[in-house]
Scaffold this active site. Sequence first.
Site, PDB file in Angstrom:
ATOM      1  N   GLY A 112       0.790  -1.218   0.050  1.00  9.99           N
ATOM      2  CA  GLY A 112       0.024  -0.078   0.055  1.00  9.99           C
ATOM      3  C   GLY A 112       0.936   1.395  -0.181  1.00  9.99           C
ATOM      4  O   GLY A 112       0.494   2.259   0.765  1.00  9.99           O
ATOM      5  N   ASP A 126       1.923  -1.890  -4.648  1.00 13.32           N
ATOM      6  CA  ASP A 126       0.950  -1.571  -4.497  1.00 13.32           C
ATOM      7  C   ASP A 126       0.032  -1.924  -5.744  1.00 13.32           C
ATOM      8  O   ASP A 126       0.693  -2.522  -6.356  1.00 13.32           O
ATOM      9  CB  ASP A 126       0.682   0.184  -4.521  1.00 13.32           C
ATOM     10  CG  ASP A 126      -0.446   0.721  -3.974  1.00 13.32           C
ATOM     11  OD1 ASP A 126      -0.372   1.388  -2.947  1.00 13.32           O
ATOM     12  OD2 ASP A 126      -1.566   0.351  -4.484  1.00 13.32           O
ATOM     13  N   ILE A 127      -1.260  -1.751  -5.695  1.00 11.06           N
ATOM     14  CA  ILE A 127      -1.959  -2.455  -6.921  1.00 11.06           C
ATOM     15  C   ILE A 127      -1.975  -1.599  -7.884  1.00 11.06           C
ATOM     16  O   ILE A 127      -2.012  -2.248  -9.112  1.00 11.06           O
ATOM     17  CB  ILE A 127      -3.220  -2.909  -6.536  1.00 11.06           C
ATOM     18  CG1 ILE A 127      -4.088  -1.519  -5.669  1.00 11.06           C
ATOM     19  CG2 ILE A 127      -3.773  -4.021  -5.642  1.00 11.06           C
ATOM     20  CD1 ILE A 127      -5.597  -2.038  -5.606  1.00 11.06           C
ATOM     21  N   ARG A 128      -1.494  -0.375  -7.742  1.00  7.61           N
ATOM     22  CA  ARG A 128      -1.390   0.515  -9.010  1.00  7.61           C
ATOM     23  C   ARG A 128       0.100   1.427  -8.931  1.00  7.61           C
ATOM     24  O   ARG A 128       0.541   1.647  -7.661  1.00  7.61           O
ATOM     25  CB  ARG A 128      -2.317   1.415  -9.159  1.00  7.61           C
ATOM     26  CG  ARG A 128      -2.749   2.379  -8.061  1.00  7.61           C
ATOM     27  CD  ARG A 128      -4.017   3.194  -7.805  1.00  7.61           C
ATOM     28  NE  ARG A 128      -3.990   3.514  -6.520  1.00  7.61           N
ATOM     29  CZ  ARG A 128      -3.342   4.905  -6.024  1.00  7.61           C
ATOM     30  NH1 ARG A 128      -2.525   5.529  -6.888  1.00  7.61           N
ATOM     31  NH2 ARG A 128      -3.443   5.202  -4.859  1.00  7.61           N
ATOM     32  N   TYR A 167     -15.083  -0.930   8.230  1.00  6.54           N
ATOM     33  CA  TYR A 167     -13.752  -0.680   8.310  1.00  6.54           C
ATOM     34  C   TYR A 167     -13.218  -0.992   9.823  1.00  6.54           C
ATOM     35  O   TYR A 167     -12.421  -1.639  10.290  1.00  6.54           O
ATOM     36  CB  TYR A 167     -13.399   0.864   7.916  1.00  6.54           C
ATOM     37  CG  TYR A 167     -12.234   1.095   8.138  1.00  6.54           C
ATOM     38  CD1 TYR A 167     -10.999   0.759   7.424  1.00  6.54           C
ATOM     39  CD2 TYR A 167     -12.023   2.423   8.964  1.00  6.54           C
ATOM     40  CE1 TYR A 167      -9.594   1.355   7.531  1.00  6.54           C
ATOM     41  CE2 TYR A 167     -10.694   2.921   8.934  1.00  6.54           C
ATOM     42  CZ  TYR A 167      -9.544   2.373   8.471  1.00  6.54           C
ATOM     43  OH  TYR A 167      -8.352   2.973   8.690  1.00  6.54           O
TER      44      TYR A 167
HETATM   45  N1  SER Z   1      -8.767   8.419   8.461  1.00  6.74           N
HETATM   46  C1  SER Z   1      -9.677   7.009   8.676  1.00  6.74           C
HETATM   47  C2  SER Z   1     -11.122   7.180   8.101  1.00  6.74           C
HETATM   48  O1  SER Z   1     -11.500   8.444   8.210  1.00  6.74           O
HETATM   49  C3  SER Z   1      -9.763   6.913   9.978  1.00  6.74           C
HETATM   50  O2  SER Z   1      -8.673   5.850  10.199  1.00  6.74           O
HETATM   51  O3  SER Z   1     -11.505   6.310   7.520  1.00  6.74           O
END
Ligand code: SER
Length: 318
Positions: A10, A36-38, A141
Amino acid sequence: MTKDTILIIGANGQIGSVLTEALRQRFGEDQVIPTDIRKPDHHVGHFEFLNVLDAQRIAELVDEHHVTQIYHLAAVLSAKGEQAPLPTWDVNMKGLLNVLEVAREKKVAKVFYPSSIAVFGPTTPRVNTPQYTVMEPTTVYGVSKVSGELWSQYFYTRYGLDVRSVRYPGIIGYQSLPGGGTTDYAVDIYHKAIQHLPYECFLREDTRLPMLYMEDAIRGTLELMDAPADKIQIRTSYNLSAMSFTPAEISLEIRKHMPDFQVSYKPDFRQAIADSWTQSIDDSHARRDWGWAPKYDLPSMTEDMLVHLAEQYQTAGG
Ligand code: SER
C-alpha cells in the site's frame, strides 16, 4: 546502515507514500521495496505490483528480497468501505491474514499494521477514550480493524511474531491525498483554502474528531518500530493522540492566515460515521511504553500545511 529490507504494502496511499520516502532515507533506496496495486504517478526507483489478496506473490517478494520487515498499509477506509462491505472485509481482513501468515512462515522479524480510531463505536466513552475500552464499531472498516488488532495479538502470543500497531486518528499532510475516509475533509479544506476557493464540508461544523499531523505520524511509527521489543506491552494496538478539533475550529485557524476563506456545511452519510467515533484519545500507554510525544497542534500544523501547499501550487502553476 542496517541490513534490514523493508516491504511496504500500500505504498501509494496517503501514509504509504510518505512512509516510503522516510524509510528510504533511513535504510537506503535499495533496502525498501514499495508495492501497491497501481503504479505511483511520479515514481522513480524500485516498485513492485502487489495485490495483498495474492499471498503467493507476497511470499515470493519476501523471498526474492530477503525481507526482514513488512509495513502493511493497504486497506479500504471507513467511508469507501460502507459502499461495499463484503469486498472491504476481504481486502482488509484476508489481506492482513496473508501478511501475518507469510511473515510467520518466512520468519520476518517485524510487521507494522495500522489500526484506527474507527475501532471505537457509539458505546465507547467519547472523551479521552481509554486504551482499554468498549469497542463496538458500526463500520465494516472499524470491524475489520478490531479483528485485525486481535489477529495481530494472536500471532504475537501464539507464534512470537513481532507485530506492532497504532490506532491512527485522522492523518493530515501536504505530501499526499487521503482517499475514502471520514477524516479526509481536514486535508481537502487546506487545498481549497490555498487555491482561494470556498470549501463545502461533508461534516457538521461541530463534529470533533482526533487528528494527527503526517510528520508526527511517520516519526511515531518509526519510533514504535525502533523500540526494544520488551517495551511494547500492547500487542493489539496503541491509542495515539495529538489534537482534536471541529470543522469550525480548523476553518477559524485557516482564516487567521487567509481571512477571506469561506466554508459551508452539507453533511452526508459520513456524518453518521464521524458521530459514531470518539472525540479525543488517551494515549498515555504509548507515551509511557515507547516515549510517544506529538510535536504539532492545530496552529502549528496549519502554518506548516499552508506554507508547503503554497509552494506546491506555485510550482505546479508556474
Ligand atoms: N482516516 C480514517 C478514516 O477516516 C480513520 O482511520 O476512515
